[in-house]
Design a protein around this motif. Sequence first.
Motif, mmCIF file in Angstrom:
data_model
loop_
_atom_site.group_PDB
_atom_site.id
_atom_site.type_symbol
_atom_site.label_atom_id
_atom_site.label_comp_id
_atom_site.label_asym_id
_atom_site.label_seq_id
_atom_site.Cartn_x
_atom_site.Cartn_y
_atom_site.Cartn_z
ATOM 1 N N ASN A 21 4.104 -10.745 -3.139
ATOM 2 C CA ASN A 21 2.959 -11.428 -3.752
ATOM 3 C C ASN A 21 2.686 -10.933 -5.182
ATOM 4 O O ASN A 21 1.544 -10.726 -5.583
ATOM 5 N N GLY A 22 3.762 -10.711 -5.947
ATOM 6 C CA GLY A 22 3.620 -10.271 -7.336
ATOM 7 C C GLY A 22 3.536 -8.778 -7.527
ATOM 8 O O GLY A 22 3.703 -8.272 -8.633
ATOM 9 N N SER A 23 3.256 -8.021 -6.463
ATOM 10 C CA SER A 23 3.220 -6.556 -6.532
ATOM 11 C C SER A 23 4.602 -6.017 -6.203
ATOM 12 O O SER A 23 5.275 -6.535 -5.303
ATOM 13 N N ARG A 24 5.038 -4.941 -6.908
ATOM 14 C CA ARG A 24 6.412 -4.500 -6.711
ATOM 15 C C ARG A 24 6.562 -2.984 -6.757
ATOM 16 O O ARG A 24 5.721 -2.275 -7.299
ATOM 17 N N ILE A 25 7.665 -2.545 -6.161
ATOM 18 C CA ILE A 25 8.133 -1.165 -6.270
ATOM 19 C C ILE A 25 9.572 -1.227 -6.748
ATOM 20 O O ILE A 25 10.379 -1.987 -6.211
ATOM 21 N N VAL A 26 9.885 -0.442 -7.773
ATOM 22 C CA VAL A 26 11.230 -0.427 -8.339
ATOM 23 C C VAL A 26 11.899 0.895 -7.975
ATOM 24 O O VAL A 26 11.392 1.976 -8.286
ATOM 25 N N PHE B 174 0.848 -1.187 0.000
ATOM 26 C CA PHE B 174 0.000 0.000 0.000
ATOM 27 C C PHE B 174 0.887 1.242 0.000
ATOM 28 O O PHE B 174 1.702 1.444 0.895
ATOM 29 N N THR B 175 0.712 2.068 -1.006
ATOM 30 C CA THR B 175 1.450 3.321 -1.113
ATOM 31 C C THR B 175 0.667 4.249 -2.019
ATOM 32 O O THR B 175 -0.060 3.805 -2.914
ATOM 33 N N MET B 176 0.821 5.553 -1.805
ATOM 34 C CA MET B 176 0.176 6.538 -2.665
ATOM 35 C C MET B 176 1.096 6.989 -3.793
ATOM 36 O O MET B 176 0.638 7.523 -4.792
ATOM 37 N N LEU B 177 2.390 6.779 -3.636
ATOM 38 C CA LEU B 177 3.361 7.243 -4.624
ATOM 39 C C LEU B 177 3.503 6.229 -5.753
ATOM 40 O O LEU B 177 3.179 5.046 -5.581
ATOM 41 N N PRO B 178 4.004 6.658 -6.924
ATOM 42 C CA PRO B 178 4.189 5.743 -8.054
ATOM 43 C C PRO B 178 5.082 4.564 -7.707
ATOM 44 O O PRO B 178 5.946 4.651 -6.817
ATOM 45 N N MET C 298 2.032 11.599 -9.707
ATOM 46 C CA MET C 298 2.997 11.858 -8.650
ATOM 47 C C MET C 298 2.601 13.103 -7.860
ATOM 48 O O MET C 298 2.662 13.123 -6.622
ATOM 49 N N LEU C 299 2.172 14.155 -8.543
ATOM 50 C CA LEU C 299 1.783 15.381 -7.847
ATOM 51 C C LEU C 299 0.526 15.176 -7.016
ATOM 52 O O LEU C 299 0.386 15.743 -5.928
ATOM 53 N N GLU C 300 -0.405 14.379 -7.519
ATOM 54 C CA GLU C 300 -1.618 14.093 -6.748
ATOM 55 C C GLU C 300 -1.263 13.384 -5.446
ATOM 56 O O GLU C 300 -1.802 13.705 -4.377
ATOM 57 N N ALA C 301 -0.351 12.413 -5.535
ATOM 58 C CA ALA C 301 0.062 11.688 -4.332
ATOM 59 C C ALA C 301 0.857 12.588 -3.405
ATOM 60 O O ALA C 301 0.683 12.570 -2.184
ATOM 61 N N ARG D 7 15.904 18.628 0.120
ATOM 62 C CA ARG D 7 15.315 18.458 1.451
ATOM 63 C C ARG D 7 14.400 17.228 1.435
ATOM 64 O O ARG D 7 13.404 17.183 0.709
ATOM 65 N N ARG D 8 14.740 16.256 2.234
ATOM 66 C CA ARG D 8 13.936 15.045 2.372
ATOM 67 C C ARG D 8 12.779 15.322 3.322
ATOM 68 O O ARG D 8 12.975 15.787 4.459
ATOM 69 N N MET D 9 11.558 15.039 2.858
ATOM 70 C CA MET D 9 10.366 15.231 3.671
ATOM 71 C C MET D 9 9.658 13.898 3.847
ATOM 72 O O MET D 9 9.735 13.011 2.994
ATOM 73 N N ALA D 10 8.967 13.761 4.963
ATOM 74 C CA ALA D 10 8.191 12.557 5.257
ATOM 75 C C ALA D 10 6.852 12.982 5.840
ATOM 76 O O ALA D 10 6.767 13.981 6.550
ATOM 77 N N TRP D 11 5.815 12.229 5.527
ATOM 78 C CA TRP D 11 4.495 12.557 6.056
ATOM 79 C C TRP D 11 3.677 11.280 6.231
ATOM 80 O O TRP D 11 3.882 10.279 5.549
ATOM 81 N N ARG D 12 2.748 11.347 7.162
ATOM 82 C CA ARG D 12 1.864 10.221 7.479
ATOM 83 C C ARG D 12 0.659 10.280 6.538
ATOM 84 O O ARG D 12 -0.170 11.176 6.630
ATOM 85 N N SER D 13 0.575 9.314 5.651
ATOM 86 C CA SER D 13 -0.511 9.307 4.672
ATOM 87 C C SER D 13 -1.768 8.679 5.275
ATOM 88 O O SER D 13 -1.732 8.098 6.361
#
Length: 319
Positions: A192-197, A122-126, A264-267, A208-214
């Motif tokens: 389980n067959g789903s991936r992030i590259v 589960f992720t909102m980013l590409p 990407m901008l929407e996420a 600047r590295r940013m982090a947020w709770r989605s």
Amino acid sequence: MLSFTTSPRQTTTSGKDATFVVHSTQNATLLSRITDTSTQQPLITKCFMSVTDCRFDIGYAVNRAVVFRPSTKFTGFIDARERSLPLRAECYDVAHPEEIVRSSPFRMYSSDITLPSAPQIFTMLPRERILRQDECEEILLAGGSPITVELGIKTRQETAEQKFSTKGDGVALFFLNAAEYRNVEQLTLTVNGSRIVYTLAPPLPEGRRMAWRSHTGVVEHYTFPIVHSSTRMTDKEWPRHSDDGTRPTCHLTRLVSAYESRPMLEALSEIIAAPQVWTVIDKQYIPVKVITDHTLTHRYGVLSHLEIEIIEPDSLPTL
């Protein structure tokens, strides 16, 4: 006579299934309570007058009560329980408080996802991203147990694979630390067959590295390549410090993203409404406040970028 006709599963999330329904065989005034069993403190108390059925959602209260600060870790599964609360529900008729019904204990994660039967990412980013060699990522995995992560490692000369497994209760967090993979060109995380590259790239010192709770409950990350400006500011109405007579100050910093695709901008725009946001400096997550309340996510015919303004502590290094 009271009974629960609808209740969440033993392990659940704060999404649409976070609901209790209590039925009374006669018209009554019902008092319901959700208790955090780790502290024995009530999380929610609600009163329903002259009803035979009462329905109460508790997801919003769990999202509000769960507060945490991430930290840098080694690659592998990390404890996800700080993102959840152990709870119990109870309800009774005010006229007959001795006749109380209690639910079985359950654990609710602060996440709006619906738990699938098989493990998923589960992720909102590409699903294809750039990861700097000094950066980290957090991935939320949910579904049936056990959960196995296959991490493909590609260098110029060869490919290799690492496997990580956990026997959780249906929700797991995986931490990926790129600093552990020197001279690697690409990392592929598969569940389980789903991936992030991830395409690994050199560090970006001026970014600047940013982090947020989605809303999914995971801490998403993005590196803004441009720090447009940093302004030191204070409020003249703030009281002076008693030791040296000065007022507290902070920095108003404006960050600009790279030109990105619309998905990407929407996420990425979710950062303006996130309940918790951090800037990541020297592997430390420092809470900041996003004051931007709207962002541009699409302009016809061209790639766009996103700009946000954050307020951060005065103790941060000068950029």
